[in-house]
Design an enzyme around this catalytic site. Structure first.
Site, PDB file in Angstrom:
ATOM      1  N   GLU A 480       0.801  -1.392   0.518  1.00 20.62           N
ATOM      2  CA  GLU A 480       0.060   0.172  -0.210  1.00 20.62           C
ATOM      3  C   GLU A 480       0.551   1.631   0.104  1.00 20.62           C
ATOM      4  OE1 GLU A 480      -4.286  -1.672   1.945  1.00 20.62           O
ATOM      5  OE2 GLU A 480      -2.517  -0.769   3.686  1.00 20.62           O
TER       6      GLU A 480
HETATM    7  C1  BMA Z   1      -5.100  -3.495   4.452  1.00 19.61           C
HETATM    8  C2  BMA Z   1      -3.484  -4.689   4.868  1.00 19.61           C
HETATM    9  C3  BMA Z   1      -3.135  -4.620   5.954  1.00 19.61           C
HETATM   10  C4  BMA Z   1      -4.475  -4.653   7.111  1.00 19.61           C
HETATM   11  C5  BMA Z   1      -5.429  -4.960   5.878  1.00 19.61           C
HETATM   12  C6  BMA Z   1      -6.456  -5.473   7.408  1.00 19.61           C
HETATM   13  O1  BMA Z   1      -4.062  -2.532   4.854  1.00 19.61           O
HETATM   14  O2  BMA Z   1      -1.974  -4.384   3.343  1.00 19.61           O
HETATM   15  O3  BMA Z   1      -2.050  -4.137   6.295  1.00 19.61           O
HETATM   16  O4  BMA Z   1      -4.150  -5.298   8.430  1.00 19.61           O
HETATM   17  O5  BMA Z   1      -5.711  -4.346   5.382  1.00 19.61           O
HETATM   18  O6  BMA Z   1      -6.540  -3.456   6.923  1.00 19.61           O
END
Ligand code: BMA
Length: 931
Positions: A480
């Site tokens: 991300e």
């Molecule tokens: C995204 C993932 C994780 C996180 C998940 C749930 O942000 O990449 O970083 O644990 O969603 O929020």
């Protein structure tokens, strides 16, 4: 027999290996101490301080109750691991070395009381020449030959680095903080400082094996090996020519001294066909730390490796020998390898693809051995807060569940640890592609020269270590970054965006990309999961990728999608789901089962809003999750509650623990329902202009017992999600796409087989009591669904189709049967799948007691569930704690007066088979009952 003879040939080929002394430091005989705390206990290597303290009863189970918080003092302290005197060291060796395969994280190392080195990266391998220390008089007696490793407190050191005057800063809302702060300054598992699905223990210790190595004059020790297998002419991210021969490039990383004129020999053993081939390697190049050579293997002389569901997992053993000019073997390593190409295709949509109806933009999908395939899977997180207790057996069981769940790919999420070799080995054998990532996520990172050099060493070591595994699917830079971090940054500090974007590129393009591309021609690299892919690819420029970022043309479709929406009305709302080429993350959290809760919290805490339960929900608490501002009015619990209340009968048991259990179960129904709806949406996209070719939900498994996105609980127990994903990931599926507001209903069949399949879809409308209703919508239709494609088999509006029937007393049963051929086989099979639609929310449906009956047959060893008096929604076979069992199906629906036979596999059992007597069955109807 056959195997033995090949093994004997292999052994004969290798019999000339010359000895070197390798003394393993693995095992007991260590001491863990902290003099300030007056603690000194027996310890192990590999280990971490929490584990040894727990084994010696200095602390309780770190996972129990609120120990996540109570044990913060362990993370804030320094810990020393001291070996017993190391025996068996020779004084005749020409050099003596220490080799550490992993130290977590900040250490000062001493041998015989003398400083050896300091380390600061959990993910690097370290090796140190201690020849002169061993020769020193202080090291003369065996009793003095003690190794001690001082581990500093990682949270303290991270904060200290952040407070240095020249440390980098970022706008505060860009950096995602969970519990301990400043994780981005240090090269340690990022989720050790807390995450939204896990605890924050920040463990410290020698978490991987360590050795003392003694070498003679012309001896070498191979500490790491790169094997790269690719089609001649192939470059990363490009589409290989499948008619080209294979090139096997091998490179040994060593310490010691290689004599002049050394060469490399290879032996390739095919255990299946009982053949062996061997010879000299070509183009041998020796430096003072590596020896590299290559050999060509003719196309068609080896069997390809395929992921699960697309063909066999053919594997070979390759032995690389380093031989001196006089032909004696100096060193020799054996690795298990596979022949396959795997490419992430991000090329622009071609004219030919446009002509097929694919929307313009870029591709973003994987191709195995030149074939497109549909990637079905989930995201893997660290399976434990303490890696030294993650055994091969545990991952084996977990990966069996992955395969049973019809998954062929896992994204090994990027803020845990690089996967151990045994994990890749298991994935190689089972056919699970591992999309692997460098350990950076949800933050921006420093780019000072020391940090970059540290990352460069880490990345090169890891890339070289795992490249031979055919299950390795991709290297991605981090989690991300382009779709979150850079966007947050642009919102917070638009004037500084160019500087931070340049820093992002310094790390993720200029540092990590060369670490991959200079070592591997077989593996693609993508700087960020999620991204819109590259805008251009040019290997004559030093950094061949130019990222597309958000330079998008309207009407075009580009890269991956990542989707979270915690408004529960998102369920069945297809128009809310993102349209892209590949979905690498999506989800909603749910509660674990009562059985799991009982293993980690007390009976008194088994309430939805007890502080222990609420404090284990780390999803979006107000103000973040750092240690000083914990707040029990947690957002995550509220979201799960709202979801249940919006869609299902609300549990209201009189017994508080039964009520808690029913609520936990209800949150799992919502989760499974939502993921199913999204998986079907993405899979149908394989036949729509987006040509969508992947669905990886968030997240495969749990790190502990807590409300999270997982489908498999900490001990291996399947939540409803894992069963529903298993169903939704079958090769051929039938699924409704329904707009609850307009009543627009279409039903599609989707297939990920590699040839078209023909079959029949049937539709039957019932009321909840199970009476067939004479509703005038097509009752059956023949269809043909193309290779990795989807086709519509029904289009109607419930508003008219229901002909005045009460929508809350109507359900539609969709069934599909088709003939299809399994990829790369001559096996044609009948595929069956069914699905149910309820035009109103189940909360307002006229549920009736389906009169469920459960029986067990000693003959077949299977259960049978029968619905005797109505349609049964969300049938659930439950079983007691103490065993982990996977039913072959669960969470299904049953028509009235119908049965389903359910087989099971036992994954673990400490009840001596008694769990069988405790199996019971329920359906959504039970949620309406109070008891
Ligand atoms: C995204 C993932 C994780 C996180 C998940 C749930 O942000 O990449 O970083 O644990 O969603 O929020």
């Amino acid at each position: 027999m056959l195997l033995r003879s090949t093994a004997a040939m292999l052994a004969a080929a290798l019999s000339t290996t010359s000895a070197q002394e390798v003394i393993s430091l693995v095992g007991s005989g260590w001491t863990l101490s902290n003099p300030d705390l007056n603690i000194s206990v027996p310890a192990h290597l590999p280990s971490q301080a929490h584990l040894d303290l727990y084994a010696n009863h200095v602390i309780g189970d770190p996972y129990y109750g609120l120990n996540d918080f109570n044990l913060r003092w362990v993370a804030w302290s320094n810990w020393t691991y001291t070996s017993a005197p190391i025996s068996g060291l020779s004084s005749n060796a020409s050099s003596t070395w220490l080799r550490f395969d992993g130290l977590d994280t900040f250490t000062d190392i001493e041998f015989c009381g003398q400083h050896v080195a300091s380390t600061n990266n959990q993910f690097r391998q370290y090796w140190f020449d201690i020849t002169s220390i061993l020769a020193d008089s202080a090291c003369a007696a065996e009793k003095d030959r003690v190794l001690s490793i001082d581990f500093g407190s990682a949270p303290k050191i991270a904060d200290a680095i952040a407070n240095e005057p020249d440390s980098e800063t970022w706008p505060s809302d860009v950096q995602q903080i969970y519990e301990f702060t400043n994780r981005w300054f240090i090269r340690k598992e990022q989720s050790d400082f807390g995450w939204d699905w896990g605890p924050a223990f920040a463990p410290a210790g020698p978490w991987q094996p360590a050795y003392v190595v003694q070498l003679g004059m012309e001896q070498v020790h191979v500490r790491n090996t790169l094997i790269d297998i690719y089609r001649a002419g192939q470059l990363p991210l490009t589409i290989p020519d499948q008619s080209q021969p294979w090139i096997v490039n091998a490179s040994l990383d060593y310490f010691g001294r290689t004599p002049d004129g050394a060469g490399l020999r290879y032996t390739l053993a095919d255990m299946k066909n009982n053949t062996i081939r061997s010879g000299e390697m070509n183009n041998v190049n020796t430096t003072d730390s590596t020896v590299t050579g290559e050999v060509m293997i003719e196309d068609g002389t080896v069997d390809l490796w395929w992921p699960s569901g697309t063909g066999e997992q053919n594997l070979y053993y390759i032995t690389i020998e380093l031989v001196s000019a006089s032909n004696s073997t100096l060193s020799c390593i054996t690795k298990r390898v596979g022949f396959r190409t795997i490419v992430l295709n991000e090329y622009p949509i071609s004219e030919a693809q446009l002509a097929q109806g694919i929307a313009p933009g870029n591709n973003w999908h994987f191709e195995i051995n030149g074939h497109e395939f549909y990637a079905k899977g989930s995201n893997f997180i660290p399976p434990d807060a303490f890696w030294p207790r993650v055994t091969r057996e545990r991952i084996n069981t977990l990966f069996d569940s992955v395969i049973e769940g019809n998954q062929n790919m896992l994204r090994v999420w990027s803020s845990g640890a690089y996967s151990p070799d045994f994990m890749y080995d298991l994935a190689d054998s089972k056919g699970i592609l591992l999309w692997s990532e460098f350990e950076f996520g949800d933050a921006l990172y420093p780019v000072n020269p020391e940090f970059l050099a540290n990352v460069d060493s880490e990345a090169r070591y890891q890339v070289r270590r795992v490249n031979h595994h055919p299950s390795l699917a991709l290297w991605a830079g981090g989690n991300e970054l382009e779709n979150l971090e850079l966007i947050l940054l642009n919102e917070s500090a638009p004037e500084e965006f160019p500087r931070y974007q340049a820093e992002y590129e310094t790390l993720f393009l200029n540092t990590l990309l060369p670490a991959v591309f200079e070592n591997s021609r077989s593996i693609s690299y993508s700087p960020s999961s999620t991204s819109n892919g590259w805008a251009s690819l040019n290997f004559s420029s030093p950094i061949p990728i130019v990222e597309r970022y958000y330079n998008l043309t309207e009407g075009s479709i580009y890269g991956e999608t990542d989707f979270y929406n915690y408004d529960p009305s998102v369920l069945y709302n297809d128009s809310a789901y993102p349209v892209g080429r590949f979905s690498n993350e999506f989800g909603y959290h749910s509660m674990p089962s009562i059985q799991s809760w009982r293993s980690q919290i007390s009976e008194a805490d088994l309430r939805f809003n007890s502080s222990v339960v609420t404090l284990r929900d780390h999803h979006n608490p107000p103000g973040g999750l750092n240690t000083s501002n914990y707040d029990t009015s947690n957002v995550g619990q509220g979201q799960m509650t709202e979801a249940v209340e919006l869609w299902y009968p609300i549990p209201h048991k009189t017994d508080p623990v039964a009520n808690y259990s029913a609520w936990c179960h209800a949150t799992q129904i919502f989760q499974a329902d939502l993921y199913r709806s999204e998986i079907f949406f993405y899979r149908r996209g394989s036949g729509l202009p987006e040509r969508q070719l992947g669905s990886l939900y968030w997240q495969l498994e749990d790190i502990w017992v807590a409300p999270t996105w997982a489908g498999i609980e900490y001990d291996g127990r399947w939540k409803i999600l894992h069963y529903i994903a298993k169903d939704a990931y079958q090769p051929l599926v039938i699924a409704p796409y329904y707009n609850i507001t307009t009543g627009n209903l279409s039903v599609w069949v989707t297939s990920d087989l590699w040839e078209s399949s023909r079959g029949t879809a049937r539709f039957t409308w019932y009321d909840w009591e199970g009476n067939k209703l004479p509703i005038n919508a097509t009752s059956s239709t023949d269809f043909e669904v193309g290779a990795i494609n989807s086709t519509e088999v029904l289009q109607t509006f419930t508003t008219t189709a229901l002909q005045g029937y009460d929508a809350s007393n109507v359900v539609l049963h969709m069934e599909m049967q088709a003939q299809g051929r399994l990829p790369n086989t001559n096996i044609t099979r009948t595929f069956r799948h069914d699905n149910w639609l309820h035009p109103t929310a189940l909360r307002s449906a006229n549920l009736v007691d389906p009169g469920l009956d459960l029986s067990f047959s000693n003959n077949t060893g299977n259960f049978t569930v029968t619905a005797t008096s109505g349609v049964a929604a969300w049938v659930w076979l439950d079983y007691p704690a103490g065993a982990v069992v996977a039913f072959d199906s669960n969470g299904f629906w049953l028509a009235a007066n119908s049965s389903r036979e359910v087989a099971y596999t036992v994954k673990s059992d400490s009840t001596n088979g008694e769990w069988l007597g405790g199996v019971n069955v329920q359906s959504l109807w039970n949620q309406t009952l109070s008891y």
